[in-house]
Motif scaffolding. Structure first.
Motif, PDB file in Angstrom:
ATOM      1  N   UNK A  58       0.835  -1.205   0.000  1.00  0.00           N
ATOM      2  CA  UNK A  58       0.000   0.000   0.000  1.00  0.00           C
ATOM      3  C   UNK A  58       0.870   1.255   0.000  1.00  0.00           C
ATOM      4  N   UNK A  59       1.966   1.220   0.758  1.00  0.00           N
ATOM      5  CA  UNK A  59       2.901   2.343   0.774  1.00  0.00           C
ATOM      6  C   UNK A  59       3.466   2.578  -0.630  1.00  0.00           C
ATOM      7  N   UNK A  60       3.768   1.486  -1.338  1.00  0.00           N
ATOM      8  CA  UNK A  60       4.291   1.635  -2.695  1.00  0.00           C
ATOM      9  C   UNK A  60       3.255   2.263  -3.628  1.00  0.00           C
ATOM     10  N   UNK A  64       3.759   5.941  -5.478  1.00  0.00           N
ATOM     11  CA  UNK A  64       3.634   6.190  -6.913  1.00  0.00           C
ATOM     12  C   UNK A  64       2.608   7.281  -7.195  1.00  0.00           C
ATOM     13  N   UNK A  65       1.507   7.279  -6.436  1.00  0.00           N
ATOM     14  CA  UNK A  65       0.501   8.330  -6.606  1.00  0.00           C
ATOM     15  C   UNK A  65       1.094   9.695  -6.242  1.00  0.00           C
ATOM     16  N   UNK A  66       1.873   9.741  -5.170  1.00  0.00           N
ATOM     17  CA  UNK A  66       2.552  10.985  -4.777  1.00  0.00           C
ATOM     18  C   UNK A  66       3.534  11.423  -5.857  1.00  0.00           C
ATOM     19  N   UNK A  67       4.296  10.492  -6.392  1.00  0.00           N
ATOM     20  CA  UNK A  67       5.258  10.789  -7.458  1.00  0.00           C
ATOM     21  C   UNK A  67       4.566  11.476  -8.630  1.00  0.00           C
ATOM     22  N   UNK A  68       3.414  10.933  -9.008  1.00  0.00           N
ATOM     23  CA  UNK A  68       2.671  11.490 -10.142  1.00  0.00           C
ATOM     24  C   UNK A  68       2.108  12.876  -9.825  1.00  0.00           C
ATOM     25  N   UNK A  69       1.546  13.049  -8.627  1.00  0.00           N
ATOM     26  CA  UNK A  69       0.916  14.331  -8.281  1.00  0.00           C
ATOM     27  C   UNK A  69       1.960  15.410  -8.028  1.00  0.00           C
ATOM     28  N   UNK A  70       3.020  15.081  -7.288  1.00  0.00           N
ATOM     29  CA  UNK A  70       4.048  16.083  -6.970  1.00  0.00           C
ATOM     30  C   UNK A  70       4.809  16.513  -8.215  1.00  0.00           C
ATOM     31  N   UNK A 262     -14.673  18.777  -5.795  1.00  0.00           N
ATOM     32  CA  UNK A 262     -14.379  17.869  -6.913  1.00  0.00           C
ATOM     33  C   UNK A 262     -13.078  17.106  -6.663  1.00  0.00           C
ATOM     34  N   UNK A 263     -12.058  17.802  -6.190  1.00  0.00           N
ATOM     35  CA  UNK A 263     -10.796  17.114  -5.883  1.00  0.00           C
ATOM     36  C   UNK A 263     -10.968  16.169  -4.704  1.00  0.00           C
ATOM     37  N   UNK A 264     -11.564  16.676  -3.625  1.00  0.00           N
ATOM     38  CA  UNK A 264     -11.708  15.834  -2.420  1.00  0.00           C
ATOM     39  C   UNK A 264     -12.438  14.539  -2.743  1.00  0.00           C
ATOM     40  N   UNK A 265     -13.519  14.647  -3.476  1.00  0.00           N
ATOM     41  CA  UNK A 265     -14.319  13.477  -3.812  1.00  0.00           C
ATOM     42  C   UNK A 265     -13.514  12.482  -4.654  1.00  0.00           C
ATOM     43  N   UNK A 266     -12.854  12.974  -5.704  1.00  0.00           N
ATOM     44  CA  UNK A 266     -12.112  12.092  -6.608  1.00  0.00           C
ATOM     45  C   UNK A 266     -10.893  11.476  -5.930  1.00  0.00           C
ATOM     46  N   UNK A 267     -10.134  12.281  -5.199  1.00  0.00           N
ATOM     47  CA  UNK A 267      -8.923  11.787  -4.546  1.00  0.00           C
ATOM     48  C   UNK A 267      -9.263  10.819  -3.416  1.00  0.00           C
ATOM     49  N   UNK A 268     -10.238  11.200  -2.569  1.00  0.00           N
ATOM     50  CA  UNK A 268     -10.619  10.332  -1.454  1.00  0.00           C
ATOM     51  C   UNK A 268     -11.154   8.992  -1.907  1.00  0.00           C
ATOM     52  N   UNK A 269     -11.960   9.010  -2.958  1.00  0.00           N
ATOM     53  CA  UNK A 269     -12.510   7.769  -3.505  1.00  0.00           C
ATOM     54  C   UNK A 269     -11.390   6.893  -4.067  1.00  0.00           C
ATOM     55  N   UNK A 270     -10.452   7.518  -4.764  1.00  0.00           N
ATOM     56  CA  UNK A 270      -9.341   6.763  -5.367  1.00  0.00           C
ATOM     57  C   UNK A 270      -8.490   6.092  -4.290  1.00  0.00           C
ATOM     58  N   UNK A 271      -8.189   6.829  -3.226  1.00  0.00           N
ATOM     59  CA  UNK A 271      -7.372   6.268  -2.145  1.00  0.00           C
ATOM     60  C   UNK A 271      -8.060   5.047  -1.539  1.00  0.00           C
ATOM     61  N   UNK A 276      -5.745   1.979  -0.041  1.00  0.00           N
ATOM     62  CA  UNK A 276      -6.058   1.257   1.210  1.00  0.00           C
ATOM     63  C   UNK A 276      -7.545   1.450   1.508  1.00  0.00           C
ATOM     64  N   UNK A 277      -8.290   0.376   1.580  1.00  0.00           N
ATOM     65  CA  UNK A 277      -9.754   0.462   1.701  1.00  0.00           C
ATOM     66  C   UNK A 277     -10.200   1.140   2.988  1.00  0.00           C
ATOM     67  N   UNK A 278      -9.390   1.055   4.035  1.00  0.00           N
ATOM     68  CA  UNK A 278      -9.806   1.652   5.319  1.00  0.00           C
ATOM     69  C   UNK A 278      -9.076   2.960   5.621  1.00  0.00           C
ATOM     70  N   UNK A 279      -8.517   3.614   4.605  1.00  0.00           N
ATOM     71  CA  UNK A 279      -7.896   4.928   4.801  1.00  0.00           C
ATOM     72  C   UNK A 279      -8.849   6.002   4.287  1.00  0.00           C
ATOM     73  N   UNK A 280      -9.348   6.825   5.212  1.00  0.00           N
ATOM     74  CA  UNK A 280     -10.344   7.838   4.884  1.00  0.00           C
ATOM     75  C   UNK A 280      -9.678   9.195   4.694  1.00  0.00           C
ATOM     76  N   UNK A 281     -10.043   9.859   3.609  1.00  0.00           N
ATOM     77  CA  UNK A 281      -9.564  11.214   3.334  1.00  0.00           C
ATOM     78  C   UNK A 281     -10.787  12.113   3.243  1.00  0.00           C
TER      79      UNK A 281
END
Length: 450
Positions: A58-60, A64-70, A262-271, A276-281
């Protein structure tokens, strides 16, 4: 280093990313064409991290998601038409999320630089997606703090709701540190060091401007939450953040798009689906207007001498904290105006050091907030209708109505407005979609509505 020509760059490369569990340091590597590598580092305190295979995977994914966004900080220097990802493959869902972040999050950047980014940033899709597992993360919130009123409202609401929390910030701001320490809660200071080559590119004439920094910070905090084994990443973005500046001939450009729904919804759903299914944003303040947040903040003076929303105090190359409030920027103008209906004049003037509404030289700045003869500033400020309602409220109060800008509002602006749209109470109602967990929302809703 060969001179950088933003018009000749052909390809932006996501070269690689890695994380060392023994040091807590992540490295995000980027390059243009065959140019030198640009290495950004993220440091998460608490190493060494002992991760189960499932959590390490999950960390990996989060890395990768951080790499793409940053990468948005670096891509914008040249905005080439071709993008390459080296070392790993991504699926269509991840590509769509990140492409949306670049398009909308660079909206102000594109507008100011006269660029059209629609359809320009396209990620290569080569991988398949797998649903994220449930990791058994502990119930605990990493709460982002930026030193302003909003995050402090969230922190205190979570405290009253009985949520275990760690006050978290990114970078070396001493102002934010002092604010975080004032809470008396556990703190976590995450490190972020941009590649020094980026500043050299800027000196050589690279494209430059605003990036969706909240998106980057969100991805950093998701990585930190997984490393620390906790199940919530909490921000303090209110309903007003979803509305941008209305630019004649252009349309809406939202300076704070990555603080919006729009960002919160899309990013939180993706995470939850793919990291990780139990990580809430979520943002705890999403159902609130800026004025409702201001009212909540004004209920206590505990942070009066510590908080600051003035962006002139927070700068990528270091702080310049002569005073916590410069008194002339859009953030100072808006926070002063938003708090004025909810606290005594003496208290507000004590916080800012002067009465911003009794200075005619500030008229242009407040006009922009009111969307009078100007558009809403490219800053994290509330909607024009909120500013107009706040100013109209002050116009009816004896202690404010004689101040220069309030008097000017009454004489020049108020006659042009629809009085029915200036009521304060409707703007204080809780409304709209949010991602707050249902049981928590039941506890905080009563608190916010009081």
């Amino acid at each position: 280093m060969t001179a950088f020509d933003k018009h000749q760059v052909a390809c932006f490369r996501f070269v690689r990313c890695d994380f060392a569990a023994d040091t807590g340091v992540a490295r995000l590597v980027y390059a243009f064409d065959h140019g030198p590598e640009m290495v950004e580092t993220i440091t998460v305190p608490g190493a060494p991290f002992n991760l189960s295979p499932e959590r390490a995977a999950a960390v990996q994914r989060a890395l990768q998601l951080l790499h793409l966004i940053a990468g948005v900080s670096y891509y914008k220097a040249g905005v080439p038409d071709t993008v390459a990802i080296e070392g790993y493959a991504i699926d269509a869902e991840t590509a769509a999320l990140v492409e949306s972040i670049y398009l909308h999050g660079l909206g102000e950047f594109a507008y100011r630089n006269g660029l059209n980014l629609r359809g320009r940033f396209r990620l290569p899709v080569a991988g398949e997606v797998s649903p994220a597992p449930t990791l058994g993360l502990q119930s605990h919130a990493l709460v982002a703090i930026g030193g302003g009123k909003d995050s402090l409202v969230s922190i205190e609401a979570l405290r009253r709701a009985g949520v275990d929390e760690t006050v978290t910030w990114i970078g070396g701001s001493q102002l934010i540190r002092a604010c975080a320490e004032r809470t008396g809660l556990p703190t976590l200071n995450l490190g972020r060091a941009l590649a020094p080559e980026l500043f050299e590119l800027n000196r050589q004439g690279a494209w430059n401007g605003h990036i969706p920094v909240t998106a980057v910070n969100s991805a950093i905090m998701v990585l930190a939450a997984l490393l620390r084994g906790v199940d919530q990443v909490v921000f303090s973005n209110e309903r007003s953040a979803s509305y941008g500046s209305q630019i004649p001939g252009t349309g809406e450009v939202n300076h704070q798009w990555s603080k919006g729904w729009a960002f919160e919804q899309a990013f939180g759903r993706h995470v939850q689906r793919y990291v990780a299914a139990d990580l809430l944003y979520y943002s705890l303040l999403r159902p609130m207007s800026e004025l409702a947040v201001a009212r909540q903040f004004a209920k206590t003076d505990f942070y009066d001498a510590h908080f600051s929303s003035c962006n002139r105090n927070f700068h990528i190359l270091g702080e310049r904290p002569v005073n916590r409030w410069c008194g002339v920027c859009p953030k100072c103008h808006f926070v002063f105006l938003a708090l004025a209906p909810f606290m005594s004049k003496a208290r507000l003037v004590r916080i800012f050091g002067r009465n911003l509404l009794d200075d005619l030289d500030q008229a242009g700045g407040f006009d922009a907030l009111l969307e009078f003869q100007d558009h809403k500033p490219f800053e994290c400020v509330g909607e024009g209708k909120e500013s107009r309602a706040a100013m109209a409220t002050l116009a009816s109060r004896p202690d404010w109505k004689e101040d220069a800008l309030v008097k000017r509002f009454c004489n020049e602006i108020l006659p042009q407005l629809d009085l029915a749209e200036l009521a304060l109470e409707p703007m204080l109602e809780l409304q709209g979609e949010h991602r707050i967990p249902a049981a928590l929302w039941e506890r905080v809703r009563e608190d916010f509505a009081a």
